[in-house]
Every structure is written in structure tokens, then in C-alpha cells.
Design a protein around this motif. Structure first.
Motif, short mmCIF file in Angstrom:
data_model
loop_
_atom_site.label_atom_id
_atom_site.label_comp_id
_atom_site.label_asym_id
_atom_site.label_seq_id
_atom_site.Cartn_x
_atom_site.Cartn_y
_atom_site.Cartn_z
N THR A 57 -44.77 42.44 -9.47
CA THR A 57 -44.98 41.21 -10.26
C THR A 57 -44.10 40.06 -9.77
N ASP A 58 -43.33 40.27 -8.70
CA ASP A 58 -42.31 39.30 -8.29
C ASP A 58 -42.80 38.26 -7.29
N VAL A 59 -42.49 37.01 -7.58
CA VAL A 59 -42.63 35.92 -6.63
C VAL A 59 -41.23 35.36 -6.45
N THR A 60 -40.73 35.31 -5.21
CA THR A 60 -39.35 34.90 -4.99
C THR A 60 -39.28 33.73 -4.03
N PHE A 61 -38.18 32.96 -4.14
CA PHE A 61 -38.01 31.78 -3.31
C PHE A 61 -36.59 31.67 -2.78
N PHE A 62 -36.50 31.37 -1.48
CA PHE A 62 -35.25 30.97 -0.86
C PHE A 62 -35.19 29.44 -0.90
N GLU A 63 -34.06 28.89 -1.34
CA GLU A 63 -33.93 27.44 -1.31
C GLU A 63 -33.30 27.01 0.01
N ILE A 64 -34.04 26.19 0.77
CA ILE A 64 -33.54 25.57 2.00
C ILE A 64 -33.72 24.07 1.81
N PRO A 65 -32.68 23.36 1.32
CA PRO A 65 -32.85 21.95 0.93
C PRO A 65 -33.40 21.05 2.03
N ARG A 66 -33.14 21.36 3.28
CA ARG A 66 -33.63 20.50 4.37
C ARG A 66 -34.90 21.03 5.02
N ALA A 67 -35.54 21.96 4.37
CA ALA A 67 -36.78 22.51 4.93
C ALA A 67 -37.82 21.41 5.11
N GLY A 68 -38.42 21.36 6.27
CA GLY A 68 -39.42 20.34 6.56
C GLY A 68 -40.79 20.71 6.01
N LYS A 69 -41.76 19.90 6.32
CA LYS A 69 -43.14 20.11 5.88
C LYS A 69 -43.74 21.31 6.61
N THR A 70 -44.58 22.05 5.92
CA THR A 70 -45.33 23.13 6.55
C THR A 70 -46.56 22.56 7.24
N TYR A 71 -46.73 22.92 8.51
CA TYR A 71 -47.95 22.56 9.23
C TYR A 71 -48.81 23.82 9.29
N GLU A 72 -49.84 23.85 8.46
CA GLU A 72 -50.62 25.05 8.26
C GLU A 72 -51.36 25.48 9.53
N GLY A 73 -51.50 26.79 9.68
CA GLY A 73 -52.21 27.30 10.84
C GLY A 73 -52.32 28.81 10.79
N THR A 74 -52.61 29.38 11.94
CA THR A 74 -52.79 30.82 12.01
C THR A 74 -51.45 31.52 12.19
N ASN A 75 -51.49 32.86 12.23
CA ASN A 75 -50.29 33.70 12.28
C ASN A 75 -49.37 33.36 11.12
N SER A 76 -49.97 33.43 9.92
CA SER A 76 -49.26 33.06 8.70
C SER A 76 -49.75 33.91 7.53
N ILE A 77 -48.91 33.97 6.50
CA ILE A 77 -49.35 34.49 5.20
C ILE A 77 -49.85 33.26 4.47
N ARG A 222 -46.53 26.15 11.53
CA ARG A 222 -45.11 25.80 11.62
C ARG A 222 -44.57 25.81 10.19
N PRO A 223 -43.79 26.82 9.84
CA PRO A 223 -43.39 26.99 8.45
C PRO A 223 -42.35 25.99 7.99
N GLY A 224 -42.31 25.77 6.69
CA GLY A 224 -41.34 24.89 6.05
C GLY A 224 -41.43 25.09 4.56
N ARG A 225 -41.07 24.05 3.79
CA ARG A 225 -41.19 24.17 2.34
C ARG A 225 -42.66 24.39 1.98
N GLY A 226 -42.89 25.31 1.07
CA GLY A 226 -44.26 25.63 0.69
C GLY A 226 -44.92 26.70 1.54
N SER A 227 -44.16 27.33 2.44
CA SER A 227 -44.73 28.42 3.24
C SER A 227 -44.17 29.75 2.77
N VAL A 228 -44.86 30.83 3.13
CA VAL A 228 -44.42 32.17 2.76
C VAL A 228 -43.56 32.74 3.88
N HIS A 229 -42.41 33.30 3.51
CA HIS A 229 -41.51 33.91 4.49
C HIS A 229 -41.94 35.34 4.80
N HIS A 230 -42.19 36.14 3.76
CA HIS A 230 -42.64 37.52 3.99
C HIS A 230 -43.32 38.07 2.76
#
Length: 319
Positions: A57-77, A222-230
């Protein structure tokens, strides 16, 4: 040796305060653990879940204050779904998203279930999925103090979508190593693209699926804020975890070896397309160091970081 289903999803936020507001006050989930990234304790790691923080049931977040924009694409969750009890709940959520100005799309059918795609304030790609006709892994229980009525509340983590360039190698990992089986296929929302394949494990159902999308027409994300880490997958206990570690080693799959996360124990591996997958035990659980009724109220640190509490707290902005 069996993967039981989905354990948790971990993503990136650039603003822990806004993240906390969205997932508790709008989505109505419970903050069950306010802690730090154990590998980089200067950043928050926030866990939202059902009433007890049950695995799955868990959704978790790492806070990275300077995380840039996510550029969506393949090889991603590329999408994370959250389970709700039934079709009627989706109508409630559609009205709630209107009220709180949340970006959403129309309710639609996906492989025989209704879904409601939406985004959080950073563009995190999410969808609510109805458990109206679901069988398989049971959902959790919404928190009684949630602002969302319990009959419509989020009851767990639903199917995660993997979008990859090399679909054959990811398929081999899911089936040959992790024990998933193909269940079904459905038409991609993108015209001209192959059908999306549903793989399931354990008891099956919305709490035990990965949806595999083949996209050779996109650049790598290209991951950033709003992307899934794992994404993390569930096993019963340490014995099962260690058996999977041996299997990964025997098949030459690079992995982290055993990692003690205090609230659960894990191993991390890389999918051939670069996705990070974790295998995590169901226990010990989030009430290991906090009473159940007070989960998430204070900054929780695992024992090996406790002697650094003053230093760690001085670097964190209070939520």
C-alpha cells in the motif's frame, strides 16, 4: 520462492511540503513514516500508505529540492496506479479532482477494469484503478482519519507500467528470474504501438501486476521531479529474500546483495533496460519504532543513524 506482489513505489519530489499536502490532504493517504534517505540522510524519505502501512500500500518519495524537470521517455517506470474499491469511487474522485484543480483524464476501460488517469503537482504519472471485479491480492484499509470517505479511499498500490526499448530482456527477467507469468494484453493508448502485456505473480490481481510496454520510438527518459525511482516487489521473509539473492547471483544478475532498511529488508537489482527493482520483505513493519496510532508524527531514524539525529534534523526543513 515466490514474489507475492507489489511492495512499494519510490519516486522523486522537489518539494516535501507540497508533496505531503497532496498525498495526505487531497489523496487522503496516511503519512506512516517520516524518515530520511538512508543512503543520503540530508533528504527526506516520506512514506504514504493505508491505516497501518501494510506492504503493498506504500507510495514513497525522496525529496531532492533541486531536482529538474522529467523528460518523459522509454526505459522508465512510466505510470503508477492506486487501487480504489469500486467503479463508483472513480466518480467520487473525478469530482474531488475538479474541486482541488488536479489534472486528470476521462475515466476509461483498461483490460476489463475502469481507470482514472491523473497527475500530481509535479507531473507524477498516476491512475486510480477500480477493484470492482478484482480477485487476488487483497487491498489494505483506508485510514479512519482520512479526509476521504473510507468507502472511496485508496486501498493499495496497483499495477506499475514499465516502458522499455528492449522488451525481450525485461520479459526474461520478469518470467525466468522473478517468476511472473503473462496474463493478458491490451491495446496501447498510442496508435501504432504494440499491445501492452500484463504480467502477474502470486495470487494475481491489481496488487500483483506489472504492465510491460514496448516503445522503440522514444528517447530514453531523463528523470527528475515527478519521476519514479524504483518499484519494490514483496516476499514473505528473509529466508525467501536470501533465496532470491542466491538466484540473482547464480544467474549473473548485478545486485546490491542484502540491505537492511530496518522497516524491511531488501535487495536491489537493475533491469536490462536500466530500471531499478527492489525485492523487499513484508516485515518487520513501520510500527517497529513508533506506536501504530502515532505513525509519521515524528522524524524516525534507523538505529545506525540515531547518533546523528541532531546533525540530520538541522539540515531538514520542518514539514
Amino acid at each position: 520462492m515466490k514474489i507475492k506482489g507489489l511492495h512499494h513505489m519510490s519516486a522523486i519530489t522537489a518539494d516535501a511540503k507540497k508533496n505531503l499536502d497532496f498525498y495526505t490532504n487531497i489523496l487522503g493517504m496516511r503519512l506512516v513514516k517520516k524518515t530520511v534517505n538512508q543512503d543520503s540522510p540530508s533528504m527526506y524519505h516520506l512514506f504514504y500508505a493505508d491505516e497501518k502501512g501494510n506492504p503493498g500500500t506504500d507510495v514513497t518519495f525522496f525529496e531532492i529540492p533541486r531536482a529538474g524537470k522529467t523528460y518523459e521517455g522509454t526505459n522508465s517506470i512510466s505510470a503508477t496506479s492506486l487501487r480504489v474499491p469500486n467503479d463508483q469511487a472513480l466518480e467520487y474522485w473525478k469530482s474531488r479532482f475538479e474541486e482541488f484543480h488536479v489534472l486528470y483524464e476521462d475515466i476509461r476501460e483498461q483490460a476489463g477494469r475502469l481507470v482514472l488517469p491523473f497527475q500530481d503537482f509535479e507531473g507524477q504519472r498516476l491512475l486510480l484503478i477500480s477493484d470492482e471485479h478484482n480477485t487476488g491480492v487483497a487491498g489494505g484499509v483506508p485510514w479512519s482519519q482520512s479526509p476521504v470517505p473510507s468507502e472511496y479511499g485508496i486501498i493499495g498500490l496497483g499495477p506499475s507500467r514499465f516502458t522499455v526499448q528492449n522488451v525481450d530482456e525485461t520479459t526474461a527477467l520478469l518470467t525466468d528470474i522473478l517468476g511472473f507469468k503473462e496474463k493478458d494484453r491490451y491495446v496501447s493508448e498510442t496508435k501504432g504501438q504494440p499491445n501492452i502485456i500484463i504480467y502477474e505473480t502470486g495470487e494475481g490481481g491489481t496488487g500483483a501486476e506489472i504492465h510491460l510496454e514496448h516503445r522503440a520510438d522514444l528517447p530514453k527518459e531523463r528523470p527528475g521531479r515527478g519521476s519514479v525511482h524504483h518499484i519494490a516487489l514483496r516476499v514473505e521473509d528473509e529466508e525467501e529474500l536470501n533465496e532470491f539473492i542466491h538466484k540473482l547471483n547464480d544467474n549473473g544478475i548485478p545486485n546490491s546483495q542484502y540491505v537492511d532498511r530496518y522497516y524491511f529488508h531488501s535487495v536491489y537489482l537493475k533491469d536490462p533496460n536500466g530500471l531499478t527493482i527492489e525485492i523487499a520483505t513484508d516485515g518487520p513493519g513501520f510500527d517497529t519504532d513508533e506506536e501504530l496510532e502515532h505513525l509519521g508524527e515524528s522524524l524516525a531514524l534507523p538505529p545506525f543513524l540515531e547518533n546523528r539525529r541532531e546533525e540530520i534534523e538541522s539540515r531538514l526543513e520542518p514539514l
